[in-house]
Every structure is written in structure tokens, then in C-alpha cells.
Design a protein around this motif. Structure first.
Motif, PDB file in Angstrom:
ATOM      1  N   MET A 119       0.805  -1.217   0.000  1.00  0.00           N
ATOM      2  CA  MET A 119       0.000   0.000   0.000  1.00  0.00           C
ATOM      3  C   MET A 119       0.841   1.271   0.000  1.00  0.00           C
ATOM      4  N   TRP A 121       2.367   2.391   2.600  1.00  0.00           N
ATOM      5  CA  TRP A 121       2.276   3.027   3.905  1.00  0.00           C
ATOM      6  C   TRP A 121       3.668   3.090   4.537  1.00  0.00           C
ATOM      7  N   GLN A 157      -8.163   3.002  -2.441  1.00  0.00           N
ATOM      8  CA  GLN A 157      -6.801   2.478  -2.663  1.00  0.00           C
ATOM      9  C   GLN A 157      -6.722   1.008  -2.253  1.00  0.00           C
ATOM     10  N   LEU A 158      -7.347   0.673  -1.120  1.00  0.00           N
ATOM     11  CA  LEU A 158      -7.337  -0.722  -0.660  1.00  0.00           C
ATOM     12  C   LEU A 158      -8.098  -1.610  -1.641  1.00  0.00           C
ATOM     13  N   SER A 161      -5.890  -2.138  -4.731  1.00  0.00           N
ATOM     14  CA  SER A 161      -4.702  -2.974  -4.536  1.00  0.00           C
ATOM     15  C   SER A 161      -5.052  -4.412  -4.183  1.00  0.00           C
TER      16      SER A 161
END
Ligand SMILES: [Zn+2]
Length: 258
Positions: A119, A121, A157-158, A161
Motif C-alpha cells: 500500500m 504506507w 486504494q485498498l 490494490s
């Protein structure tokens, strides 16, 4: 002859994941003994009958999973679907290796580390580079999204992905600057995220109280799928294993919307 042995594979996995450091709900390591020589490994999230069948089709010598067998709350008899899985595995002489919490927790190869990598992060880290952890079993990670975003954008976004819908609880327009996450069925660990004053907690599953907690605490909540969030640790581990021993290792992703 290329390949490795069952014992060498077990020693490497144990040295890498250090299962002795965890009090887990199922045995970590070699759960079912198969043939001594290992040339081909199949990895997967869960050692379902379908994964055993895929390993047989692929002529694998070993299966390596995150969710193995012999959970503490299960029946101790070998009947029904448990019988079918075990019978098929033993008949094919395939080894079953499983690592649960040690594979969630590993600072580089683990599910939490690999979800963050996927992601983009940025995990919060101590000065020695180790991740800042909190919550039960020290499994909840803290950090920042790849760029400041809204809750709705983070959910998108999750979805993009992970290739599955996310359940997003909270104000869609909320600005998300700090995150907490724990892969799998860690919805009950949400209090650690609330205590850390992050803007959003991401995990794999959801329970009824999560909506109220999200509304009342200001910490939004995203359930992104248990299977979907736990696909990446075992793949990273499999790649490291394949590289170390020069063996073939393939990930089999069996669809699971839960
Ligand atoms: Zn899990």
C-alpha cells in the motif's frame, strides 16, 4: 540433485520466524510430516482441501501456509472434512508447514509489513529501525498513508490494490494522516488504534460494534478482507525460501471473499 530436506527447511523457517517467541492458537512449524526431500513448495493463505489438491496437482513436496491445522478450539478427532484433508495429504506424502502469529509479526516478511509495502504506507519506526507496535501480541502497526488522503480515498486504494470491496466505517471526507493496521481477523484489536489516536484502523474483518466505535471514537475503520490482507506474508516468505535453497516455490491464491 537440487533441493533441500524437510529438516533443513524447518530449521530455516524456525530461524527466520522464531516461533518460540509466540504463544499461539495452533502449532507453528512442521504440522504434518511428508517426504524427506524438498524441491517444490506450494504456498497459500489456508491449508484447505482445495490447497492440498492443488499441491498434489503441482507435484509439490511441501505446503507452506499462514492458516494451518490443529487449532486449539477444534475437535481433536479426525473425521469429516478434517479426515479428507489429512488423508489426502498423507496419501500424497506432502509436508505441511504452518506459521500463524510469527508470520503476522515478522518485521520484513510478515503480513503487516508486506501489506504496508503493497500500500506504500510508511510504518512508524524506533531509532533502531524496528516497527512501533501496540495491541494484543504486539501485532498492531502504526504509520502514515503514502500521501495524505480522505477516508473514502483510502478505502478506494485498498479496493484497487487488494481487488475486492472494502467496508469503510466513518466519515468519508475525514482527513487520514495516521493509520494503524493489523491483517486478518483483528477487529477486536481496534482499541489499540483508538488509544494511539490514529485517524483510521485497517484490518481484515468486521464485527457489529466496530461501527459504533468508529462513530464515537473518531477512529475510522476499514475491513479489507481476512484472506485479502493475509496473502502477502506467505508470498514474501516463499520467495525468501526459494531464494535461500534454490528451490521452486509458487503461491496458489484460492478465491475467498471473506
Ligand atoms: Zn488469519
Amino acid at each position: 540433485m537440487p533441493g533441500t530436506t524437510r529438516q533443513e527447511m524447518l530449521s530455516w523457517l524456525d530461524a527466520t520466524l522464531q516461533p518460540d517467541k509466540f504463544k499461539d492458537y495452533a502449532p507453528n512449524g512442521l504440522q504434518v510430516q511428508g517426504r524427506a526431500q524438498i524441491r517444490k513448495v506450494i504456498t497459500g493463505v489456508t491449508a484447505s482441501k482445495a490447497l492440498v489438491d492443488a499441491a498434489i496437482t503441482h507435484n509439490a513436496d511441501a505446503i507452506l501456509v499462514h492458516h494451518g491445522w490443529f487449532w486449539g478450539n477444534e475437535s481433536r478427532t479426525i473425521c469429516g472434512n478434517r479426515h479428507a484433508r489429512i488423508k489426502a495429504l498423507l496419501a500424497a506424502d506432502i509436508n505441511l508447514f504452518a506459521y500463524h502469529l510469527p508470520l503476522d509479526a515478522h518485521p520484513v516478511l510478515g503480513n503487516n509489513a508486506q501489506l504496508a509495502k503493497l500500500m506504500g504506507w510508511q510504518p512508524q519506526r524506533h531509532s533502531d529501525g524496528s516497527p512501533v507496535l501496540c495491541g494484543p501480541h504486539d501485532l498492531v502497526w502504526l504509520g502514515q498513508p503514502s500521501a495524505p488522503c480522505t477516508l473514502a480515498q483510502l478505502g478506494q486504494q485498498l479496493e484497487h490494490s487488494l481487488g475486492r470491496p472494502s467496508l469503510v466505517l466513518g466519515d468519508a471526507t475525514q482527513s487520514i494522516q495516521r493509520l494503524a493496521w493489523c491483517t486478518g481477523g483483528a477487529q477486536d484489536f481496534v482499541q489499540a488504534a483508538i488509544d494511539a489516536s490514529v485517524d483510521c484502523y485497517i484490518t481484515g474483518e468486521v464485527s457489529e460494534p466496530n461501527l459504533h466505535l468508529a462513530q464515537e471514537s473518531g477512529c475510522s475503520f476499514i475491513s479489507a478482507g481476512h484472506h485479502a490482507t493475509e496473502r502477502y506474508g506467505v508470498q514474501a516468505l516463499g520467495q525468501a525460501l526459494a531464494q535461500h535453497f534454490g528451490i521452486e516455490c509458487s503461491f496458489v491464491d484460492l478465491y475467498n471473499p471473506a
